[in-house]
Structure formats: C-alpha cells, structure tokens
Design a protein around this motif. Structure first.
Motif, PDB file in Angstrom:
ATOM      1  N   LYS A  29       4.297  82.794 -53.438  1.00 53.59           N
ATOM      2  CA  LYS A  29       5.141  83.134 -54.582  1.00 53.59           C
ATOM      3  C   LYS A  29       5.444  84.617 -54.497  1.00 53.59           C
ATOM      4  O   LYS A  29       4.597  85.413 -54.084  1.00 53.59           O
ATOM      5  N   LEU A  31       5.789  88.239 -55.901  1.00 50.34           N
ATOM      6  CA  LEU A  31       5.185  89.025 -56.976  1.00 50.34           C
ATOM      7  C   LEU A  31       6.075  90.228 -57.249  1.00 50.34           C
ATOM      8  O   LEU A  31       6.298  91.061 -56.379  1.00 50.34           O
ATOM      9  N   GLY A  33       6.838  92.368 -61.104  1.00 58.83           N
ATOM     10  CA  GLY A  33       6.018  93.149 -62.048  1.00 58.83           C
ATOM     11  C   GLY A  33       4.713  92.474 -62.427  1.00 58.83           C
ATOM     12  O   GLY A  33       3.812  93.099 -62.971  1.00 58.83           O
ATOM     13  N   GLN A  35       4.057  90.433 -64.750  1.00 60.09           N
ATOM     14  CA  GLN A  35       3.792  90.263 -66.186  1.00 60.09           C
ATOM     15  C   GLN A  35       3.818  88.801 -66.635  1.00 60.09           C
ATOM     16  O   GLN A  35       3.296  88.468 -67.696  1.00 60.09           O
ATOM     17  N   SER A  36       4.438  87.955 -65.845  1.00 59.44           N
ATOM     18  CA  SER A  36       4.364  86.522 -66.135  1.00 59.44           C
ATOM     19  C   SER A  36       3.464  85.823 -65.121  1.00 59.44           C
ATOM     20  O   SER A  36       2.673  84.950 -65.470  1.00 59.44           O
ATOM     21  N   SER A  74      17.013  93.326 -58.136  1.00 52.44           N
ATOM     22  CA  SER A  74      16.109  92.426 -58.871  1.00 52.44           C
ATOM     23  C   SER A  74      14.799  93.110 -59.241  1.00 52.44           C
ATOM     24  O   SER A  74      14.153  92.732 -60.203  1.00 52.44           O
ATOM     25  N   GLN A  78      12.315  96.788 -66.213  1.00 54.51           N
ATOM     26  CA  GLN A  78      12.969  96.653 -67.519  1.00 54.51           C
ATOM     27  C   GLN A  78      13.088  98.013 -68.208  1.00 54.51           C
ATOM     28  O   GLN A  78      14.119  98.323 -68.809  1.00 54.51           O
ATOM     29  N   LEU A 100      13.974  94.588 -76.830  1.00 60.98           N
ATOM     30  CA  LEU A 100      13.361  93.465 -77.554  1.00 60.98           C
ATOM     31  C   LEU A 100      12.307  92.743 -76.716  1.00 60.98           C
ATOM     32  O   LEU A 100      11.633  91.827 -77.201  1.00 60.98           O
ATOM     33  N   ILE A 101      12.186  93.115 -75.446  1.00 57.10           N
ATOM     34  CA  ILE A 101      11.220  92.430 -74.570  1.00 57.10           C
ATOM     35  C   ILE A 101       9.834  93.024 -74.763  1.00 57.10           C
ATOM     36  O   ILE A 101       9.609  94.198 -74.473  1.00 57.10           O
ATOM     37  N   GLY A 102       8.908  92.255 -75.234  1.00 59.49           N
ATOM     38  CA  GLY A 102       7.498  92.645 -75.286  1.00 59.49           C
ATOM     39  C   GLY A 102       7.295  94.054 -75.816  1.00 59.49           C
ATOM     40  O   GLY A 102       7.952  94.487 -76.757  1.00 59.49           O
ATOM     41  N   VAL A 117      14.128  84.960 -63.015  1.00 60.66           N
ATOM     42  CA  VAL A 117      13.618  83.847 -62.207  1.00 60.66           C
ATOM     43  C   VAL A 117      12.542  83.072 -62.972  1.00 60.66           C
ATOM     44  O   VAL A 117      12.441  81.859 -62.878  1.00 60.66           O
ATOM     45  N   LEU A 161      17.279  78.518 -57.879  1.00 61.61           N
ATOM     46  CA  LEU A 161      16.701  79.160 -56.698  1.00 61.61           C
ATOM     47  C   LEU A 161      15.812  78.160 -55.958  1.00 61.61           C
ATOM     48  O   LEU A 161      14.998  77.480 -56.588  1.00 61.61           O
ATOM     49  N   GLU A 165      14.172  81.076 -51.247  1.00 60.55           N
ATOM     50  CA  GLU A 165      15.176  82.085 -51.585  1.00 60.55           C
ATOM     51  C   GLU A 165      14.585  83.208 -52.429  1.00 60.55           C
ATOM     52  O   GLU A 165      13.676  82.983 -53.224  1.00 60.55           O
ATOM     53  N   LEU A 167      15.775  86.383 -55.090  1.00 58.61           N
ATOM     54  CA  LEU A 167      16.853  86.977 -55.885  1.00 58.61           C
ATOM     55  C   LEU A 167      16.952  88.445 -55.492  1.00 58.61           C
ATOM     56  O   LEU A 167      15.977  89.191 -55.583  1.00 58.61           O
ATOM     57  N   ASP A 193       6.904  90.158 -79.834  1.00 57.10           N
ATOM     58  CA  ASP A 193       6.662  88.753 -79.481  1.00 57.10           C
ATOM     59  C   ASP A 193       7.930  88.119 -78.910  1.00 57.10           C
ATOM     60  O   ASP A 193       9.037  88.560 -79.195  1.00 57.10           O
TER      61      ASP A 193
HETATM   62  C1  LIG Z   1       2.507  90.266 -73.833  1.00 54.38           C
HETATM   63  C2  LIG Z   1       3.808  89.912 -73.169  1.00 54.38           C
HETATM   64  C3  LIG Z   1       4.936  89.829 -73.956  1.00 54.38           C
HETATM   65  C4  LIG Z   1       6.153  89.490 -73.362  1.00 54.38           C
HETATM   66  N1  LIG Z   1       7.225  89.405 -74.171  1.00 54.38           N
HETATM   67  C5  LIG Z   1       8.411  89.074 -73.617  1.00 54.38           C
HETATM   68  C6  LIG Z   1       9.590  88.970 -74.398  1.00 54.38           C
HETATM   69  O1  LIG Z   1       9.583  89.206 -75.619  1.00 54.38           O
HETATM   70  N2  LIG Z   1      10.735  88.616 -73.781  1.00 54.38           N
HETATM   71  C7  LIG Z   1      10.787  88.364 -72.429  1.00 54.38           C
HETATM   72  O2  LIG Z   1      11.843  88.064 -71.917  1.00 54.38           O
HETATM   73  N3  LIG Z   1       9.701  88.466 -71.674  1.00 54.38           N
HETATM   74  C8  LIG Z   1       8.527  88.814 -72.220  1.00 54.38           C
HETATM   75  N4  LIG Z   1       7.428  88.905 -71.415  1.00 54.38           N
HETATM   76  C9  LIG Z   1       7.560  88.576 -69.976  1.00 54.38           C
HETATM   77  C10 LIG Z   1       8.035  89.761 -69.195  1.00 54.38           C
HETATM   78  O3  LIG Z   1       9.378  90.052 -69.498  1.00 54.38           O
HETATM   79  C11 LIG Z   1       7.894  89.550 -67.697  1.00 54.38           C
HETATM   80  O4  LIG Z   1       7.889  90.793 -67.152  1.00 54.38           O
HETATM   81  C12 LIG Z   1       8.963  88.781 -66.989  1.00 54.38           C
HETATM   82  O5  LIG Z   1       9.087  87.512 -67.539  1.00 54.38           O
HETATM   83  C13 LIG Z   1       8.630  88.637 -65.507  1.00 54.38           C
HETATM   84  O6  LIG Z   1       8.947  89.762 -64.787  1.00 54.38           O
HETATM   85  P1  LIG Z   1       7.956  90.359 -63.702  1.00 54.38           P
HETATM   86  O7  LIG Z   1       8.692  91.385 -62.956  1.00 54.38           O
HETATM   87  O8  LIG Z   1       6.726  90.791 -64.332  1.00 54.38           O
HETATM   88  O9  LIG Z   1       7.760  89.110 -62.754  1.00 54.38           O
HETATM   89  P2  LIG Z   1       6.482  88.409 -62.134  1.00 54.38           P
HETATM   90  O10 LIG Z   1       5.512  88.058 -63.186  1.00 54.38           O
HETATM   91  O11 LIG Z   1       5.967  89.196 -60.998  1.00 54.38           O
HETATM   92  O12 LIG Z   1       7.171  87.115 -61.591  1.00 54.38           O
HETATM   93  C14 LIG Z   1       7.684  86.128 -62.458  1.00 54.38           C
HETATM   94  C15 LIG Z   1       8.284  84.983 -61.646  1.00 54.38           C
HETATM   95  O13 LIG Z   1       9.470  85.417 -61.012  1.00 54.38           O
HETATM   96  C16 LIG Z   1       9.382  85.246 -59.593  1.00 54.38           C
HETATM   97  N5  LIG Z   1      10.114  86.371 -58.998  1.00 54.38           N
HETATM   98  C17 LIG Z   1       9.990  87.666 -59.339  1.00 54.38           C
HETATM   99  N6  LIG Z   1      10.870  88.395 -58.656  1.00 54.38           N
HETATM  100  C18 LIG Z   1      11.571  87.544 -57.848  1.00 54.38           C
HETATM  101  C19 LIG Z   1      12.623  87.698 -56.915  1.00 54.38           C
HETATM  102  N7  LIG Z   1      13.150  88.897 -56.649  1.00 54.38           N
HETATM  103  N8  LIG Z   1      13.106  86.610 -56.293  1.00 54.38           N
HETATM  104  C20 LIG Z   1      12.579  85.390 -56.549  1.00 54.38           C
HETATM  105  N9  LIG Z   1      11.580  85.190 -57.428  1.00 54.38           N
HETATM  106  C21 LIG Z   1      11.085  86.249 -58.075  1.00 54.38           C
HETATM  107  C22 LIG Z   1       7.902  85.246 -59.322  1.00 54.38           C
HETATM  108  O14 LIG Z   1       7.631  84.583 -58.124  1.00 54.38           O
HETATM  109  C23 LIG Z   1       7.372  84.514 -60.528  1.00 54.38           C
HETATM  110  O15 LIG Z   1       7.552  83.153 -60.384  1.00 54.38           O
HETATM  111  C24 LIG Z   1       6.224  89.266 -71.961  1.00 54.38           C
HETATM  112  C25 LIG Z   1       5.088  89.378 -71.175  1.00 54.38           C
HETATM  113  C26 LIG Z   1       3.884  89.705 -71.762  1.00 54.38           C
HETATM  114  C27 LIG Z   1       2.673  89.838 -70.886  1.00 54.38           C
END
Ligand SMILES: Cc1cc2nc3c(=O)[nH]c(=O)nc-3n(C[C@H](O)[C@H](O)[C@H](O)COP(=O)(O)OP(=O)(O)OC[C@H]3O[C@@H](n4cnc5c(N)ncnc54)[C@H](O)[C@@H]3O)c2cc1C
Lengths: 294, 779
Positions: A29, A31, A33, A35-36, A74, A78, A100-102, A117, A161, A165, A167, A193
């Motif tokens: 997978k 990785l 940020g 955060q999810s 990509s 944020q 508005l995100i987190g 994604v 996707l 692939e 993004l 939230d």
């Molecule tokens: C406490 C908390 C509150 C939050 N509140 C909100 C909110 O209010 N609104 C909101 O929208 N989100 C919220 N989030 C989620 C946050 O926005 C995440 O950062 C986001 O959903 C995922 O981004 P990431 O970069 O951390 O991705 P990751 O966690 O690293 O990845 C997420 C997924 O995307 C895939 N991925 C990542 N980059 C790529 C790429 N370039 N190509 C293909 N696949 C990829 C990964 O494989 C994984 O499946 C919150 C998270 C937390 C912990």
C-alpha cells in the motif's frame, strides 16, 4: 493497538512506485501522510506487508498554476494548500475546505492525494473535486491516464484507481475571467470532526446576472460525494431573484438517503442538508455577484 | 483542635488560602512526569490480552499453539492456566461490606460476559509481538443471547450470571413511612417524571497499567502502578498472591487521572501480578485507548422515577426517588450496593423536605462493569435538579423562585434531612443568591426575550447541591500523616494519599508550612510508595483536604510542640512565650532573641546530650485522623447556553459556580477541581456517550466516536467562592466531585430553558435534540 510488522520501501520516481506496486500486488500500500492508513494498521483493521512511502518521489509535492488549471501534486500536504497564495487567490474554496479537515496537526501530515484516494464519504476534498470538475492524473504500468472526478469515486473508500496505479496529481480548472462564486460549509459534532453533513457549491453568472453554470456537491450524504443534478438544472438559466432556493433545497434534501448512526440520524442529516444546500447556494450566488474578475 | 480558619498557635497563615505555585507543575508542564509507560525495567516483557468479541458466550476451546510458536512470544496463559494462582480477588471494601455477585476471576475461563472481557494473556518481547500472537489464537465461542438494556433485563429470562438466578444484583428500599404516604395523599401538586442519564465514563489521560516485578530470592513483588490507592493495591495483592504484605511494594510515580477508575485492582492487573510471579520477569501492561474505553469501567447509565409533592405555596412536602442503575456484568468489587443507597439518601439535597423515601436497584447486563466515576451517586443531583426545573415549568413558577422557596437556609442549621443526613455550617441559600446575582437572572430574562424575538434560542439553567465529602467508609474514612523535620531543617511529609492530579503535594505542604511556621519551599510531600508512607486510604471521595489535611494539622501541631519545647530549653524561656515566624523561633516581643529552626533540627538529631531530660531525639510525629461523619459542602451552578436552531449544536456561553468548600487551602487548586468536573459535565451532557448496539457490541471504541469536549467547547468558568469553615481541623470541606455532580443538570436545564421544553433524558447531542424537539411540540 500496534501495527503488525511491515517493511517500508522508499522509491524516488513514479515509475519505481509503480514497479513496487506491480511487484507486491495486494500486499503493498502507498503511504503518504499516514493519517488514515496508520490508524487502520494500528487498529489492525488492515494489514500490508509493504508500505511504499512516497515522500521521496520527485514531482509529487508541488502546486503549479497553468492558464486555466491548478495542478496539485498528490503528496502536497493539506496545510500547504491551506496556506498557498496561489490557491488562496485562484481557488479559495479549496483553502476553505482544507481548514475544515481535522486539526492542524493532521493537516500538517495529511496529503491531498491521500484524502482523495482514501475516499471517505465524509471527507471534504472528494466533494470539492467533484463540484469543481477536477481531473485525476494517474500512472500505472500501462502509462498515465486521466480520470474525471465524476468517474473517480465509486463508493465507501473505493475509487477507480487500480491496485497498481499511483495518483500523481489533481488538476483543478480555475474560473479565470468568469463570474463564479464558490463556497463550502459543513456541520460537525465538534471542531475538527468529520462532517455530519457538508455541501460545496460553485455557481457562475452571465453578464446579465443569470445563472449559467451550477455545481452542488454533498459530502456525508451517501457512500460517495454526490452531485445534486436536478437542483443544478433547476437553477441554471434563471436569475437568482426568480428562484425559491429554500424550497429547492428542501426538495433536494428530501430525496437524500444519508447514513444513520449514533452521531446523526438520517432525518437529522436531511434536516442539516436542507439548510446547508440553501446556505451554500445563496452564498455562492452572492460571491459570484461580488466577483470583480468579469 | 477547634474550628478555625487560622493555623494553630501563634503563627499567621502565610500559605493557606494562597494560590501558591504547584510543586508538581515544573515536572508535569515540561513533560517530565513519570507515568507507567515512561518506565522500563531490565529484562521487562510486555503483555496484551485477547478479549471477547461477544457480549455473552461460552468458551468452547482455546488453541494457542500457533501463538506460542511465534518468535518473541514468552508465554500464553488462559484462565485455566492462571486463575488457580489467585488466592482471593477482593477489594478491602468488599471484605468490609460483603460480596454481591460472582467471584471475580482474572481471565474469563468458561463464559465471557461482555465485549472486551479478557480471555487470554500473551507475554512477549514487545507489545506489538504480543498483539501479533493474539491474531494467531484460535478461540472457539458458543455465542449466547446477551442481556442488554437494564430497563428490560429484570423481566428477561436470560441471565448475565446463570448461577445468580437473577439479573437483580441488589435492591434497597427505605423503611415504609405512613407520614410519607400521607404527604403524597395530601399534596396540592404532584409532579412526576422519569429522569434518565446515559453511559459516560472516566477517561483518564493515562490509561490503567502497571509494571510488576517479582524477586524470587527475596520473595518480593514490586509494582509500579497507575493507582489512586497505593496501600489498597498492596493489601489487595497480599490477598491475591497470599504473600506477606511486607513483601509487596506499590509505587505510583505520577498518575494521569483516575476519577475512580484506579481505585480498584482490575482483573487484568491481577493477571499481570500473577503472571509476573509465575514467570519471574518484569511485566508491563499499559492499556491502550480501545481497551480503556471498552473494558476499564463504565458509569452513569441509570434512571430515577421521581415524584415530588408540593403544597399550595409550591413548598415541597415529600419526595420519592426510585432509582435503577445498569452495573454491567462485572462491576467493581463491593461498590454495587452502596452507591444506590447514597442516591436515595442524598436525594433531598439542598431542600427542606419533610418526608422522603427511596428505592434503588442495581441491575446486571452483558456490558462493561460499573466502577465509581467522580461523584458515583451524582444521579441524585441530576434527577432532582432537572426535576425542579420540570416542576417549575409545569407549575408555572420561576425555577429560581422555586429553589428559593425550598432551600435550606443558614438559619436552619444544624439541619437533619428526612433521610437522616445531618448538615451543619452550610451556606446553601447564600451560594444560590451569589449565583443568582452573579449571573443576573432578571437581566438575562430580558435578554432572552429579545433574543427569541430575533430567532435566537438562549437559556439559563441552575443546579444546586449538597456534596457529601470524605464520606466513604472503610479505609477511606481514615488518613495518616507522618511528618519529619530532617537535621537540615527541611521537612518531609508522608501521607497515604495517591495524588493523581489533585495537587496534594502542594496543598498538604501549605498546611504543614503554616502549622510549623516554616517556608513552603522547605516542605516536601510524599505519597504513592508503600515502602515510604504509612498505611492510608488514598485519593478519592473528595477526602484529601478533609482527612489528610486534618492528619497534617494534628501531626504538625505535635511536632511544633516538640520544636517549641526544645527551643524553649535552649532559649531558657517558657514554651508558651515563644513564637515561630519564617523558620525563626523567638520570645514574643523580643524578636532579636531567636533560634533558627535549622539549629534546633540539627541539635535534635546530632546533639542528644543537649536535649532536655527525658526528651527523645529526632523531630517526627505521626497522626491518623478518622472521619467524624460526613463533611458536607454545598455549591450552586448557573449556566447560559445557546442552541443553534439549524444545527442543534449547544454552545455554553457562561458558566458560574459558587462553591463553599470551607476554608480554601489554595484557590487555584480548588478552581482546578471545579473546572475539571464542570468540563466532565459538559462532555457528559453534550458529547460523551458510550453506546452499545442491541447485541452488546460497543459502538464508541475510539475518540472518533466517543467524543470528549475540547477547549473550544468550554467557556471560561467563573467562580464566586464562599468560605464557611467546617467543624473539623482546618475547617476544610471536600471539593473534588461537586463540579462533575452539579454541572450536568445545570446544562440540561439551560438547554431545556432555551427550547422551552422538558428534557428528561440525555445526551443532548444535536441529533437527539433534533429528535426530541420534533417529537414534542414546544410549550
Ligand atoms: C483525528 C483525525 C481527524 C480527521 N478529520 C478529517 C476530516 O475532518 N476530513 C477529512 O477529509 N479527513 C480527515 N481526516 C483524514 C485525513 O484527512 C487524512 O490525512 C487523509 O484522509 C489521508 O491522507 P494521508 O496523506 O494521511 O494518506 P495516508 O493515510 O498515508 O493514505 C490514505 C490512503 O491513500 C492511499 N494513497 C495515499 N497517497 C496515494 C497516492 N499518491 N496514490 C495512490 N494511493 C495513495 C494510501 O495507500 C491509503 O490507502 C482525519 C484524520 C484524523 C486522524
């Protein structure tokens, strides 16, 4: 709440990312940020042997302004979007949605690509991308293809996707030289939230003040972001003064089948949508009317 | 010692009453606190538990072979392996009052009784490996129909504990009282309603945890624990392991909150102690947040059918409190009986009520067990205060006026309530008036009318309480202080408390500094290490200021007496002519003729020939103070909220507390106690809800769903203190729980006032408020 063991790979080009995805298949997978992804691994809701960390990949981390589009890599954080002068000037609704995100700690790590994604139906970015007609630049073993937002989101945490692939970037058209107003609003339990209900609107006016283009997208309304095509059609071609927006919004909200859970019953969410749809539509119209770049 | 606001004999109070800087803050505010997970012992292994995914099931088989094979796994223990090592699993409280319910076992052996019930313990080189091994366990369950929902479970044929033959853990009813029945029969108005509150929970920042280390050569068990009651944990362990109490050492360094959760040794903690002894390697278990939410403890899911009788002048003539509470499957050992009774006995609270009766039922369900949570009996205030507002609305009288008419006044003191509680030195009417003036009721009503006209919904709520502090029995009714002035003149104070955020290191030092007449900076308070401190009850039940404070006064007075005697000998003066100021002992009126306290201390230890004949060397005194009944305190809360008519979100605009906890040792500490409690009330009413589905699956297992209030949800809390000294030493009353007790009804009443409707159940989440408003037409 500890992750099962995984290995991390650190590719430096998009091609290497794709090669790694091809090699490991569904055991791997990407990785970004984290955060999810990381909470899911820690809670053992998901398990991958290999994480392909995209932090060192060239060309994923920039925001570029072309004539009619903004291309956002990509891996752009944020928080960078929230602060970017280019975005604040040409696509302020994206900066507004970001706030508005987190919480800021999450936005400092979380990326736009990860959010799109991950495709949480309650997330802001997917609905913004849908309302604004963004396109997704995606690279796989067969090369690069472009997926329109309307085709990208398929359901709960599911996108078009494929497993091999990546993004690479998202392209947002910008309404340069047009009289367009955009806005986003949501209701959440607490600040930071995920939204109980959220709406994005982009409305364009012609020189006479009549509505010529309308896009309204909802989040937290279904298993994926949703366009209100009927209401959009009802608005387009009319002068705002001739429209009963509250009534149109009530009708649109009545047709929704949002989720029903501890934080919000379906009835309550429909109630919220009724107000949100009316509020974003009215505000987008006002912003369009105030737009000076005619 | 007499009731006085001043410290004893001579010295003027220099520290009591001041917001002196907290001694614990430099380390806590710079991230240098030492919690269980900050500590690490040589050779330490890590523990994780496999927990039941079913609310009720029989355990058919456990196959641990693959888990045992995993590299890094040291042991996998089931109930069959481990439970036999446990000699007795009883808290001292249970020993004192008797047992209700089945004997607790460390690990579920035959039947699991809630989702989260610990079944298998894995010991490995890291917590991650232990969790990997859990995924390799094969546990076969035979799921049973669970008992969910205490309101229906008494009629349910299905049983939580089949061997108990009922789901009713206990029932207690006040004596039949014909006068009470007559009062209801003769009432001009009777108002009745069922007031419910929902399950919400302690959520300390530091979860439960321990590091247990067995030294086989010495036969000693040492454990670092996140506990509120170090000595109780030691006594429990002596029963658990059947080894001498002397061979057990409990050390609590910093403890990140508890609110009652860390007052009982948990089953997991018992399992870790047993396994550490068996395996001979130090074991660490620190609960993760999921475990803490689903299995540490739950609280507050209860109801009261309230009946209130009024005369023609709206004076209350009688009340009946019919209470039922969900105590889950395996509540804290011993407490399921007594808190329900407290709900009934405290129900009349701050009002003059001639007749009162109660009944209380504690009911088992297949959910996480109940444990005390800050003000465990607080349903009396919640139900009564919500009911007062409902009565006011139904009878057409102002809620403030209704309270005024019924409040016990200072002129009524001493006062014995209809349930036999004796109040004295309370200022119930005065806190009510302070709050009414501070929040400016009349002005608010005008503002409210204007706001309504403009489409804004604002409301005001009051809540009024008498808080029984230092009320618990058993070892909780006694506290100790051992004070030693060392040869350098520095003072060590050893108390049996378990400071976990209350500022005890500060407040007890203030008392001792004033009592001895020395600088606060020279006094150091120690608790939390059973090798260091004498036996004492610990921290909980709003007891520290009252009981440890009294013990500090008594031991301090004795030590001061010896210091003065010794100084009199050296100064060749009469002891009664001496005074102590800032560490100098002088003959009153001749301040130039003095001895430094440090000189006296040095001689007491180093120069025994110079001591007066018959005097023992050293400077040390110990006192134990036993509670003389309950120390009551009182407070009134007022709250103003705004309800957004579109989103149904509630914003707390103002929050004012007038609290009378007797002599205030440290206003900052007192305000911290009140604020923390109020915030827990805001959380409880507006955000927090531990929910299960109808099959007993927990729905709120992370902080994404179990919503705590954030700083953005909390207003600046305002205070208007009153100080009516208690009769006990120092004049202190407890203040630890009142904030959490009185705030929920104040908030509910404010929201109900904003909406103009009764709100007999909670939580008041936007979605539920929307449903309530749209179900009931507003009045
Ligand atoms: C406490 C908390 C509150 C939050 N509140 C909100 C909110 O209010 N609104 C909101 O929208 N989100 C919220 N989030 C989620 C946050 O926005 C995440 O950062 C986001 O959903 C995922 O981004 P990431 O970069 O951390 O991705 P990751 O966690 O690293 O990845 C997420 C997924 O995307 C895939 N991925 C990542 N980059 C790529 C790429 N370039 N190509 C293909 N696949 C990829 C990964 O494989 C994984 O499946 C919150 C998270 C937390 C912990």
């Amino acid at each position: 709440m500890k992750c099962a063991p995984f290995r991390v790979e650190l590719p430096s080009t998009v091609d290497e990312v794709v090669a790694a995805l091809v090699e490991h298949g569904e055991d791997a997978k990407i990785l970004a940020g984290g955060q999810s992804l990381i909470p899911m691994l820690a809670m053992r809701l998901a398990r991958f042997d290999v994480l392909i960390d995209v932090h060192h990949v060239d060309g994923l981390a920039s925001i570029q302004l072309d004539q009619n589009t903004i291309r956002i890599g990509s891996r752009v954080r944020q928080s960078e979007i929230e602060r970017s002068d280019v975005i604040k000037r040409h696509l302020p609704v994206l900066a507004e949605a970001t706030a508005l995100i987190g919480h800021f700690q999450i936005r400092n790590r979380g990326t736009i690509g990860g959010s799109l994604v991950h495709a949480d139906p309650a997330a802001e970015y997917p609905a913004v991308a849908l309302a604004l007609g963004a396109t997704f630049e995606v690279t796989g073993p067969a090369g690069t293809r472009v997926i329109p937002a309307a085709d990208f989101f398929l359901g709960y945490w599911t996108t078009a996707l494929t497993d091999d692939e990546v993004l690479v970037a998202i392209h947002f058209p910008i309404p340069e030289g047009k009289r367009v107003g955009m806005t986003v609003k949501e209701v959440a339990r607490r600040h930071g939230d995920f939204a109980l209900a959220g709406a994005v609107a982009s409305i364009g006016l012609d020189p006479s003040g009549a509505i010529v283009e309308t896009a309204i997208a909802l989040f937290s309304a279904a298993d994926q972001p949703l366009r209100l095509t009927e209401m959009e059609a009802a608005l387009t071609g009319h002068s705002p003064d001739s429209l009963d927006i509250p009534a149109l919004s009530a009708a649109a909200a009545a047709g929704l089948a949002p989720g029903d859970d501890l934080h919000g019953s379906a009835d309550f969410r429909r109630h919220l949508f009724r107000h949100l749809i009316a509020d974003v539509a009215a505000e987008a119209i006002t912003r369009a009317q105030e737009a000076t770049n005619v | 010692m007499s009731a006085t606001t001043s410290p004893p004999a001579g010295a003027t109070p220099r520290y009591i009453g001041q917001a002196v800087a907290r001694k614990e803050d430099p380390r806590l505010l710079t991230g240098q606190g030492e919690y269980v997970d900050d500590l690490s012992l040589q050779g330490m292994l890590h523990v994780a538990f496999a927990r039941s995914p079913h609310a009720s099931a029989l355990i058919r088989s456990i196959d641990a072979s693959a888990a045992k094979e995993l590299e890094g796994v040291r042991a996998v223990l089931t109930g069959a392996d481990l439970n036999g090592d446990a000699h007795e699993m009883k808290s001292s409280y249970e020993v004192l009052i008797g047992s209700v319910g089945p004997v607790l076992e460390p690990l579920a052996s035959a039947r699991v009784k809630y989702v989260g019930d610990p079944v298998v313990m894995v010991i490995a080189e890291s917590r991650a490996i232990a969790e990997d091994a859990i995924e390799l366990l094969e546990i076969e369950y035979d799921p049973q129909t669970p008992v969910i929902g205490y309101e229906t479970s008494l009629a349910n044929e299905t049983l939580v504990h089949p061997e108990m033959k009922t789901n009713l853990a206990s029932v207690l009813t006040s004596e039949p009282d014909p006068a009470l029945d007559r009062a209801f029969a003769n009432a001009v108005h009777i108002v009745q309603e069922t007031i419910r509150q929902h399950r919400y929970i302690n959520v300390p920042m530091e979860t439960r945890g321990l590091i247990a280390s067995w030294h086989s050569g010495r036969g000693e068990m040492t454990f670092y624990s996140a506990t509120q009651l170090p000595n109780e944990f030691r006594t429990f362990t002596t029963r658990l392991l059947a080894i001498p109490e002397n061979k057990i050492r409990v050390i609590a360094r910093d403890v990140g909150g508890g609110f009652g959760q860390k007052a009982f040794v948990g089953r997991e903690e018992a399992a870790v102690l047993l396994a550490a002894k068996r395996i001979g390697r130090p074991l660490k278990w620190i609960e993760d947040r999921w475990e803490n939410l689903v299995s540490a403890n739950h609280a507050r899911e209860e109801l009261v059918h309230v009946r209130i009788a009024f005369d023609a002048d709206y004076r209350i003539t009688a009340v009946f409190c019919d209470h039922e509470e969900d105590i889950g499957a395996l509540p804290a050992s011993g407490t399921s009986l007594t808190t329900g009774q407290m709900v009934g006995m405290m129900f009349p609270g701050p009002y003059k009520i001639p007749h009162a009766g109660y009944s209380t039922k504690m009911i088992w369900t297949n959910t996480c067990g109940r444990l005390p949570y800050r003000g465990p009996w607080m349903m009396e205030t919640v139900a009564r205060e919500i009911m007062i507002d409902i009565a006011a609305r139904r009878l057409g009288i102002d809620a403030l006026e209704l309270r005024r008419r019924n409040t016990i006044t200072e002129a009524d003191m001493p006062y014995t309530s209809a349930t036999g509680m004796s109040y004295d030195r309370l200022s119930i009417d005065r806190t009510l008036e302070k709050v009414a003036a501070g929040i400016d009721f009349e002005a608010f009503r005008i503002e409210q009318g204007e706001a309504r006209a403009a489409g804004r919904l604002i409301g005001i709520g009051l809540s009024h309480l008498v808080e029984p502090t230092a009320a618990a029995g058993g070892s909780f009714g006694i506290e100790v202080a051992n004070i030693r002035m060392q040869p350098s003149g520095y003072v060590d104070v050893y108390v049996g408390t378990g400071n976990h955020g209350q500022g005890t290191e500060t407040t007890m030092a203030q008392i001792v500094a004033d009592t001895l007449g020395i600088e606060y900076e020279k006094v150091f308070v120690h608790d939390g290490d059973t090798d260091m401190v004498p036996f004492g009850g610990g921290s909980g039940a709003s007891r520290t200021a009252v009981l440890a404070g009294a013990a500090c006064h008594a031991a301090g007075a004795e030590l001061r007496g010896k210091i003065v005697q010794l100084a009199a000998h050296y100064l060749e003066a009469a002891p009664e002519d001496l005074e102590i100021n800032s560490g100098k002992i002088s003959v009153r009126g001749t301040p130039t003729h003095f001895l430094e306290m440090t000189e006296v201390a040095f001689k007491a230890y180093n120069d025994s020939p110079s001591l007066p004949p018959g005097m023992s060397p050293g400077l040390e005194a110990t006192a134990r103070h036993a509670a003389d009944g309950i120390t009551f305190a009182n407070a009134t809360h007022a709250c103003i909220v705004e309800v957004d008519p579109k989103t149904y979100r509630v914003k707390v605009l103002r929050y004012l507390v007038s609290s009378d906890c007797g002599v205030v040792i440290n206003p900052a500490v007192v305000e911290g106690q009140i604020a923390g409690g109020v915030i827990q009330g805001i959380g409880g009413v507006l955000f927090e809800h531990f929910a299960y589905d109808e099959n007993g699956n927990p729905l709120t297992t992370t902080f994404m769903d179990y919503l705590l209030p954030t700083a953005a949800d909390v207003p600046t809390i305002e205070y208007a203190h009153l100080e009516t000294p208690a009769k006990g030493p120092g004049g202190y009353k407890g203040v630890g729980e009142g904030g959490a007790i009185a705030s929920p009804p104040a908030i509910v009443n404010a929201v109900a006032d904003a909406l103009g409707m009764d709100l007999p159940s909670q939580p008041l989440s936007p979605s539920l408020l929307f449903a309530m408003v749209n179900r009931a037409p507003t009045s």
